[in-house]
Design a protein around this motif. Structure first.
Motif, short mmCIF file in Angstrom:
data_model
loop_
_atom_site.label_atom_id
_atom_site.label_comp_id
_atom_site.label_asym_id
_atom_site.label_seq_id
_atom_site.Cartn_x
_atom_site.Cartn_y
_atom_site.Cartn_z
N THR A 162 -7.85 -5.18 44.08
CA THR A 162 -8.47 -3.81 43.95
C THR A 162 -7.54 -3.12 43.14
N ARG A 163 -6.48 -2.37 43.94
CA ARG A 163 -6.29 -1.70 43.15
C ARG A 163 -5.00 -1.50 42.16
N TYR A 164 -4.59 -3.11 42.50
CA TYR A 164 -3.28 -3.69 40.80
C TYR A 164 -4.07 -4.85 40.63
N GLY A 217 -8.99 4.49 47.18
CA GLY A 217 -10.35 4.09 46.13
C GLY A 217 -10.57 5.06 45.31
N HIS A 218 -9.27 5.90 44.80
CA HIS A 218 -10.35 6.71 44.24
C HIS A 218 -11.05 6.24 43.24
N ARG A 219 -11.99 6.70 41.78
CA ARG A 219 -12.35 6.25 40.49
C ARG A 219 -13.41 7.31 39.52
N SER A 220 -12.24 7.64 38.42
CA SER A 220 -13.42 8.67 38.26
C SER A 220 -15.20 8.05 38.16
N VAL A 221 -15.47 9.26 38.09
CA VAL A 221 -17.12 9.20 38.21
C VAL A 221 -17.60 9.44 37.40
N ARG A 222 -18.49 9.68 36.18
CA ARG A 222 -19.09 10.09 35.09
C ARG A 222 -20.10 10.19 34.72
N ARG A 223 -20.92 10.31 36.00
CA ARG A 223 -22.80 10.07 35.96
C ARG A 223 -23.02 11.03 37.30
N ASP A 276 -17.65 16.81 23.49
CA ASP A 276 -18.98 15.95 23.32
C ASP A 276 -19.33 15.28 24.59
N GLN A 277 -18.47 15.45 25.92
CA GLN A 277 -18.83 15.05 26.79
C GLN A 277 -20.00 15.03 27.81
N SER A 278 -20.78 14.48 27.44
CA SER A 278 -22.11 14.92 28.76
C SER A 278 -21.92 14.72 29.51
N HIS A 279 -20.56 14.32 30.22
CA HIS A 279 -20.55 14.24 32.14
C HIS A 279 -19.97 15.41 32.34
N VAL A 280 -19.46 16.23 31.53
CA VAL A 280 -19.75 17.53 31.33
C VAL A 280 -20.59 18.72 31.95
N GLY A 296 -15.70 12.47 41.07
CA GLY A 296 -15.66 13.65 39.99
C GLY A 296 -15.13 12.91 38.89
N CYS A 297 -14.36 14.06 37.86
CA CYS A 297 -13.56 13.34 37.15
C CYS A 297 -12.87 14.36 35.70
N TYR A 298 -11.65 14.11 35.92
CA TYR A 298 -10.58 15.77 35.19
C TYR A 298 -11.12 15.57 33.85
N ILE A 299 -11.47 16.86 33.37
CA ILE A 299 -11.46 16.66 31.72
C ILE A 299 -9.90 17.33 30.81
N GLY A 300 -9.22 16.79 30.83
CA GLY A 300 -8.17 17.71 29.69
C GLY A 300 -9.13 17.51 28.08
N GLY A 301 -10.10 17.26 28.31
CA GLY A 301 -11.04 17.43 26.77
C GLY A 301 -10.60 18.50 26.67
N LEU A 302 -10.86 19.63 28.48
CA LEU A 302 -11.17 21.01 27.57
C LEU A 302 -9.88 21.57 27.03
N VAL A 346 -5.86 24.06 32.36
CA VAL A 346 -5.00 22.84 32.51
C VAL A 346 -6.11 22.00 31.94
N PHE A 347 -6.49 21.85 33.29
CA PHE A 347 -7.85 20.79 32.41
C PHE A 347 -8.76 20.86 33.62
N GLY A 348 -10.54 20.39 33.50
CA GLY A 348 -11.13 20.99 33.90
C GLY A 348 -11.68 19.95 34.91
N VAL A 353 -13.00 0.82 41.06
CA VAL A 353 -11.48 0.92 41.04
C VAL A 353 -10.61 0.39 39.61
N LYS A 354 -9.86 1.86 38.85
CA LYS A 354 -9.19 0.87 37.81
C LYS A 354 -8.10 0.82 38.17
N PRO A 355 -7.18 -0.54 38.11
CA PRO A 355 -6.02 -1.01 38.17
C PRO A 355 -5.13 -0.79 37.90
N ARG A 356 -3.76 -0.66 38.53
CA ARG A 356 -2.74 0.48 37.61
C ARG A 356 -1.40 -0.54 37.70
N LEU A 357 0.04 -0.16 37.07
CA LEU A 357 0.84 -1.40 36.81
C LEU A 357 0.81 -1.49 37.84
C1 LIG Z 1 -5.38 15.29 33.58
C2 LIG Z 1 -6.17 13.74 33.16
C3 LIG Z 1 -7.49 14.83 32.00
C4 LIG Z 1 -8.38 13.54 32.28
N1 LIG Z 1 -9.33 14.00 30.80
C5 LIG Z 1 -10.15 13.23 30.82
C6 LIG Z 1 -11.12 13.46 29.68
O1 LIG Z 1 -11.30 14.27 29.60
N2 LIG Z 1 -12.56 12.87 29.53
C7 LIG Z 1 -12.74 11.57 30.43
O2 LIG Z 1 -13.62 10.72 30.48
N3 LIG Z 1 -11.66 11.56 31.99
C8 LIG Z 1 -10.38 11.88 31.78
N4 LIG Z 1 -9.60 11.43 32.34
C9 LIG Z 1 -9.96 10.27 33.75
C10 LIG Z 1 -9.09 9.72 33.61
O3 LIG Z 1 -9.49 8.91 31.84
C11 LIG Z 1 -8.97 8.00 34.38
O4 LIG Z 1 -8.66 8.97 34.69
C12 LIG Z 1 -7.75 7.10 33.27
O5 LIG Z 1 -8.83 6.95 32.97
C13 LIG Z 1 -8.12 6.09 35.36
O6 LIG Z 1 -9.43 5.96 36.20
P1 LIG Z 1 -9.31 6.08 37.15
O7 LIG Z 1 -9.70 7.55 37.19
O8 LIG Z 1 -10.70 5.76 37.78
O9 LIG Z 1 -8.82 5.17 37.97
C14 LIG Z 1 -8.57 12.82 32.93
C15 LIG Z 1 -7.39 12.19 33.68
C16 LIG Z 1 -6.55 12.96 34.07
C17 LIG Z 1 -5.51 13.01 34.94
#
Ligand SMILES: Cc1cc2nc3c(=O)[nH]c(=O)nc-3n(C[C@H](O)[C@H](O)[C@H](O)COP(=O)(O)O)c2cc1C
Length: 276
Positions: free
Chosen positions: A11-13, A33-39, A89-93, A154-160, A180-182, A197-201
């Motif tokens: 799954t990872r690859y 098993g990490h996945r970014s979750v936005r809901r 305007d990222q609604s998940h934030v 959860g999900c990182y928010i570099g948009g900050l 640095v990020f949310g 789960v999003k594949p990686r290189l």
């Molecule tokens: C430093 C950093 C900033 C990120 N900023 C955002 C963001 O602003 N909004 C968002 O929806 N996802 C953000 N992400 C999530 C990435 O898009 C996500 O980690 C990447 O697409 C890989 O997906 P995965 O985490 O589900 O494996 C960020 C991830 C990182 C590491």
């Protein structure tokens, strides 16, 4: 364990032809098993959970034990809404019950030096800024892994970083502190389509042995990844135009693709980082 490891690696690859390494642990299992979750559900992240998450964050290594980072836990809906706007305007934030804002923090060190009547001129150098950013990132990733082990996501928010001064104003950051990020945290909404789960290189692209692998020799792995991501986009019904390579190239095409972050150096100067 071995069958599960194989499944997680596939799954990872985004491929099914990977032998599982004999070396495997529950921690590795968890990390894969990490996945970014936005809901998220509106249910709060408890103070107990927050305390455990921050203890995990503080257990990360930190440059010279300087601990040049802090984190702000934002639960207030108005502040979350304002941060969401700053992040484009990222609604998940706005909707996540908890937003952690990870800070590179040189203000405390300036204060510490002053409290013992010592100079702190080194804080004005780029190196110290990098230390703060790296420390914050290491702590944050420990926190996310810990939160995920508690059944949160959860999900990182570099948009900050689109509007660093506005974020600093909202959160009352003193000079020499930079968001640095949310990171959103909460319980994944079971009514939403589950995050995948999003594949990686492939490893042969990122793991170089003894010397850097020339990028031309990375190309077959990149081609394989473009194919894996095409399968992923199709399986997720994601309307992504072009390959991962094209998508990535679009993100780095020019300053206009940086969502305002092309002025980051100026913003950092405004926030009290001399970056010599
Ligand atoms: C430093 C950093 C900033 C990120 N900023 C955002 C963001 O602003 N909004 C968002 O929806 N996802 C953000 N992400 C999530 C990435 O898009 C996500 O980690 C990447 O697409 C890989 O997906 P995965 O985490 O589900 O494996 C960020 C991830 C990182 C590491």
């Amino acid at each position: 364990m071995n069958e599960r490891a194989k499944e997680l690696l596939a799954t990872r690859y985004g491929t099914d032809a990977l032998p599982a390494p004999a070396a495997w642990t529950p921690v590795i299992d968890h990390l894969l098993g990490h996945r970014s979750v936005r809901r998220h559900l509106p249910d709060p992240v408890s103070d107990d959970q927050l305390a455990a998450i921050v203890a995990a964050a503080q257990s990360a290594a930190t440059s010279s034990n300087l601990q040049a980072w802090s984190v702000i836990a934002v639960r207030d809906p108005d502040t979350r809404a304002a941060l969401a706007v700053c992040a484009g305007d990222q609604s998940h934030v706005r909707d996540a019950p908890l937003v952690l804002v990870w800070l590179a923090d040189l203000a405390r060190l300036a204060h510490v030096a002053q409290s013992v009547q010592r100079p702190h001129a080194a804080l004005d150098y780029l190196e110290m800024f990098v230390i703060g950013v790296v420390d914050a990132a290491l702590a944050a990733q420990n926190a996310l892994a810990a939160a995920e082990s508690l059944g949160l996501s959860g999900c990182y928010i570099g948009g900050l970083r689109n509007q660093p001064e506005k974020v600093a104003e909202l959160l009352g950051l003193p000079p020499r502190v930079f968001a640095v990020f949310g990171m959103t945290l909460g319980i994944e909404d079971p009514a939403a389509p589950p995050a995948a789960v999003k594949p990686r290189l492939p490893q042969q692209v990122v793991l170089h042995r003894e010397r850097y692998l020339p990028v031309a020799e990375q190309q077959p792995g990149i081609d394989a990844y473009n194919a894996a991501m095409a399968r992923f986009y199709a399986a997720q019904n994601m309307n992504v135009h072009g390959t991962w390579s094209v998508h990535s190239a679009k993100r780095i095409a020019g300053p206009e693709t940086l969502s305002g972050r092309d002025r980051l150096a100026k913003a950092l100067h405004n926030l009290g980082f001399a970056l010599k």
